[in-house]
Motif scaffolding. Structure first.
Motif, mmCIF file in Angstrom:
data_model
loop_
_atom_site.group_PDB
_atom_site.id
_atom_site.type_symbol
_atom_site.label_atom_id
_atom_site.label_comp_id
_atom_site.label_asym_id
_atom_site.label_seq_id
_atom_site.Cartn_x
_atom_site.Cartn_y
_atom_site.Cartn_z
ATOM 1 N N UNK A 74 0.831 -1.211 0.000
ATOM 2 C CA UNK A 74 0.000 0.000 0.000
ATOM 3 C C UNK A 74 0.863 1.258 0.000
ATOM 4 N N UNK A 75 2.002 1.165 0.671
ATOM 5 C CA UNK A 75 2.915 2.293 0.759
ATOM 6 C C UNK A 75 3.487 2.653 -0.621
ATOM 7 N N UNK A 76 3.795 1.610 -1.414
ATOM 8 C CA UNK A 76 4.336 1.835 -2.769
ATOM 9 C C UNK A 76 3.278 2.300 -3.755
ATOM 10 N N UNK A 77 1.997 2.056 -3.412
ATOM 11 C CA UNK A 77 0.947 2.176 -4.425
ATOM 12 C C UNK A 77 0.210 3.497 -4.392
ATOM 13 N N UNK A 78 -0.392 3.834 -5.552
ATOM 14 C CA UNK A 78 -1.290 4.975 -5.660
ATOM 15 C C UNK A 78 -2.745 4.498 -5.567
#
Ligand code: NAD
Ligand code: MG
Length: 332
Positions: A74-78
């Motif tokens: 989730x941290x890497x994602x938009x």
């Protein structure tokens, strides 16, 4: 034709919206594996979010996908696509809540947790739903065959002014706009989905089958005959309804079956049944059902376990198992 609903196809969606974005797919079950692989094949940057202990990690990796913990993904994602079971979504959301930053999109395939307030995303986050109207393995198989799976699109919150475009591009990437995507709301999807599965698809139909089976058996007919008449043949009827609606079914059965059905069906599903359906719909609309199901889960599912066991012990299961072993009727 229906002209009061919007239906979107491939040309209505702009794939470039996802060009510079990463999608985290949380969960690798029925929907998760299909969304993740279809997105990946459509050229979208995908990372699958699974717990360290998850047995699905191996499957996602061998399908060529990057895997991280739900929080890291989730941290890497938009765009974070929440495809873990509905009952665990609130817990998973708590783990990712503070890495959902302004402008991100929280994407669902069913509206339950948003509609009933079990997940309350922060204001700056888009909340969308792309819900294929089909189990995940078909979403994947259709995509691989260059076919589509009809789907629903809803926007609960448009924080960026682009939520609809993002949802449509996501729907295109998983193959839904090839078949057509209907615009709806979280409320409509959630309430109609629950009602359909309770009154007809899962609840209504199994109770109808069991009660009819018991009626024949209690009156001295053989269990095998009762099984064939009340359960097995249902598939042939439903296939006709699926293909051409009720009228194709009526056209295909004998006149005797048609006359008997038309004059007797409403005596089984009578005003009493209609009142019960209204009651069931009200319990969905006023949150009674949702509260009951949430409480049941919090308590460790004690009554669910019992009812499930009783259903498995019904006589129709035993006779069905024996008959399916004796007769050769295949999967597909
Ligand atoms: P599923 O049960 O098939 O898979 C869920 C996956 O989540 C598991 O495979 C696992 O990878 C992961 N998971 C399970 N428990 C977890 C936990 N405690 N923490 C983290 N991850 C966990 O789920 P599904 O049927 O694909 O449903 C996902 C969403 O899609 C739901 O919102 C559901 O309502 C919706 N949906 C499902 C279908 C369908 O046919 N299955 C159709 C339309 C929409
Ligand atoms: Mg459903």
């Amino acid at each position: 034709m229906t002209d009061d609903i919007d239906i979107y196809y491939d040309d209505d969606a702009d794939s470039t919206v996802l060009d510079d974005k990463t999608v985290a797919v949380l969960g690798y079950g029925s929907q998760g594996h299909a969304h993740a692989q279809n997105l990946d094949d459509s050229g979208v940057d995908v990372v699958v979010g699974l717990r360290e202990s998850s047995s699905s990690r191996e499957a996602a990796r061998s399908d060529g996908l990057d895997v991280a913990t739900p929080r890291n993904a989730a941290e890497q994602a938009d765009i974070v696509s929440v495809l873990v079971p509905d009952t665990v979504q609130p817990d998973v959301y708590e783990k990712i809540r503070d890495v959902m930053t302004e402008g991100d999109t929280l994407q669902f395939a069913h509206g339950f947790n948003i509609h009933y307030g079990q997940i309350e995303p922060d204001d700056g986050v888009n909340v969308t739903m792309v819900a294929p109207k089909s189990p995940g393995h078909l979403v994947r198989r259709n995509y691989e065959n260059n076919e589509g799976t009809p789907g629903l699109l809803a926007v609960y919150r448009d924080a960026t002014g682009h939520a609809n475009e993002i949802g449509l591009a996501y729907a295109k990437a998983i193959g839904c706009t090839r078949a057509g995507v209907i615009e709806t709301s979280f409320r409509e999807e959630t309430e109609s989905d629950l009602f359909g599965e309770q009154a007809v698809l899962c609840g209504g139909v199994t109770s109808l089958v069991k009660t009819a089976y018991e009626t024949l058996v209690d009156n001295g007919y053989s269990r095998e005959m009762a099984y064939f008449e009340c359960l097995n043949e249902l598939k042939l009827i439903v296939d006709l309804m699926y293909e051409g609606g009720n009228s194709e079914m009526w056209d295909s059965v004998s006149d005797t079956a048609e006359y008997g059905g038309l004059t007797r069906g409403d005596r089984v599903i009578d005003d009493h049944a209609r009142e019960r359906m209204d009651e069931i719909l009200e319990e969905i609309q006023d949150g009674t059902f949702a509260r009951e199901w949430i409480t049941e889960n919090q308590a460790g599912r004690p009554s669910y376990r019992q009812i499930r066991a009783a259903e498995k012990n019904h006589d129709i299961e035993d006779v069905g198992e024996d008959l399916r072993a004796l007769f050769a009727w295949g999967e597909e």
